[in-house]
Design an enzyme around this catalytic site. Structure first.
Site, PDB file in Angstrom:
ATOM      1  N   TYR A 116       0.858  -1.333   0.123  1.00  0.00           N
ATOM      2  CA  TYR A 116       0.431   0.351   0.207  1.00  0.00           C
ATOM      3  C   TYR A 116       0.912   1.234  -0.600  1.00  0.00           C
ATOM      4  CZ  TYR A 116      -3.744   3.237   1.613  1.00  0.00           C
ATOM      5  OH  TYR A 116      -3.801   4.208   1.708  1.00  0.00           O
ATOM      6  N   GLU A 204      -3.043   6.702  -4.505  1.00  0.00           N
ATOM      7  CA  GLU A 204      -3.310   5.939  -3.432  1.00  0.00           C
ATOM      8  C   GLU A 204      -3.173   4.973  -4.735  1.00  0.00           C
ATOM      9  OE1 GLU A 204      -6.746   4.268  -2.324  1.00  0.00           O
ATOM     10  OE2 GLU A 204      -6.282   4.433   0.339  1.00  0.00           O
TER      11      GLU A 204
END
Ligand code: ADP
Ligand code: MG
Length: 399
Positions: A116, A204
């Protein structure tokens, strides 16, 4: 403002952030042209909606998965046909789901491990913060709740920008070295430049993946922009997909009204964001549920107030309206005249409670009182509490 994954990946390409090569299609007629850009082999078919969790999502017709792997072009086409035009429900869409109107065909990567990586604005320190984790592919909220130690945060001083030692700090936390360290350096530099130059509120990548061929690549892409800076980036504003936005919010935007639809049945029309928040609070305090947040701004014109009423009334859930205006620079009488005109214009039938305070309020109340005879649904409220109680009561009686 948010954009689709395929658009975010186009921005990634401009900034040197590695992502698989893909091609978007907006209709079945475009599927073949899009698929022609791929070599024969495995292709990932991805529903484009402004929400995450697509992989684990379900279509309202029962079809499973908004992100699927196809063995070849024929299967990719069939999957795309099953997705296009149907409504996908994910953890992030709410039960109503979102209609899929664009399909993205993506080159399939052979994933070794998922990570992530995001950059967003840390409001506490007023700085961009890099958030990274070795636990990719799943929701970061879940990682934060269960294993917060697996999340690393590095705050960047915007005056000096992202430093090499900070890039290494994040890379080492993710366990990258050798060539992956170099690839990560390029990727995070590009991502930070994108975040900074385009006035993003978030970039993101979930998942960022290492492949069995030793590549580091963004498999998903989410980019959100600060609306207040959009005027500086017409090329970004052009990426707006109105299909993904509430038509009421789009109409509000045209008239510079800040409007957010909520689930309740008492609409509020207020000037100033703080007063709008406390108005929603007081409605709730007296047992009601606000149907929206609506700030008409400090200098709302009669046209803006009329438009605000129209937007409110286009919401079928609305059963009553509370107008709460503080006339600071604005003259309460001008506002009262605006309200009366707007109520006549739209032919309002629902209970309406108006609370005015401030500059020239006495004349404002006179104007409302004079109109009360022909506008029987119009009630005057004295204080915020009085007005909120009145509207909650009227809506309850009507129901
Ligand atoms: P969402 O987050 O909305 O579920 P993603 O783009 O993250 O959508 O896709 C879900 C999963 O599908 C990813 O976690 C990844 O495992 C896989 N995936 C997505 N794109 C690719 C790709 N190009 N190649 C291989 N796997 C992919
Ligand atoms: Mg994802």
């Amino acid at each position: 403002m948010n954009i689709h994954e395929y658009q975010a990946k186009q921005l990634f390409a401009q900034y040197g952030v590695a992502a698989p090569k893909g091609c978007a299609a907006r209709s079945a007629a475009e599927f073949d042209t899009a698929l022609a850009t791929f070599p024969e082999g495995v292709i990932v078919v991805k529903s484009q909606i402004h929400a995450g969790g697509r992989g684990k999502g379900t279509f309202t017709n029962g079809y499973q998965g908004g992100v699927k792997v196809a063995k070849g072009k024929a299967e990719a086409r069939a999957i795309a046909e099953a997705m296009l035009g149907n409504t996908l429900v994910t953890k992030q869409t709410g039960p109503a789901g979102r209609k899929v109107q664009t399909i993205y065909f993506d080159t399939a990567s052979s994933i070794e491990k998922e990570y992530y990586l995001a950059i967003l604005l840390d409001r506490a320190t007023s700085r961009p913060v890099i958030v990274a984790s070795t636990e990719g592919g799943m929701s970061i909220e879940e990682v934060a709740a269960k294993t917060p130690e697996k999340i690393i945060k590095v705050r960047v001083d915007p005056a000096i920008g992202l430093q090499d030692y900070q890039k290494r700090q994040v890379a080492f936390a993710l366990g990258f070295n050798g060539d992956l360290l170099k690839q990560f350096g390029r990727l995070i530099t590009g991502l930070y430049n994108l975040f900074w130059e385009k006035d993003c509120s978030i970039v993101e990548i979930n998942p960022l993946a290492t492949t069995t061929e030793g590549q580091l690549i963004a498999l998903d892409a989410k980019v959100g922009f600060d609306d207040n800076a959009l005027f500086r980036h017409p090329e970004v504003a052009a990426l707006r997909d109105l299909n993904e936005e509430d038509p009421k919010e789009i109409a509000a935007h045209k008239f510079d009204l800040s409007y957010i639809a909520l689930d309740g049945d008492i609409a509020c029309l207020v000037n100033g964001a703080g007063l709008a928040m406390s108005t929603m609070d007081i409605i709730k305090h007296f047992g009601g549920e606000p149907a929206n947040f609506l700030d008409v701004g400090g200098s709302a014109s009669r046209e803006a107030v009329t438009e605000a009423f129209k937007i409110i009334l286009s919401d079928p859930n609305v059963r009553g309206i509370l107008v709460n205006i503080f006339g600071g620079i604005m003259d309460c009488d001008v506002i009262a005249q605006g309200i009366v005109a707007a109520v006549r214009d739209v032919g309002l039938k629902l209970p309406l409670v108006v609370r005015l305070e401030g500059n020239n309020v006495a004349n404002g109340k006179k104007t409302l009182a004079a109109a009360a005879a022909e506008l029987p649904t119009l009630i005057s409220g004295d204080s915020m509490a009085d007005a909120a109680q009145k509207i909650v009561e009227r809506v309850r009686l009507a129901a």
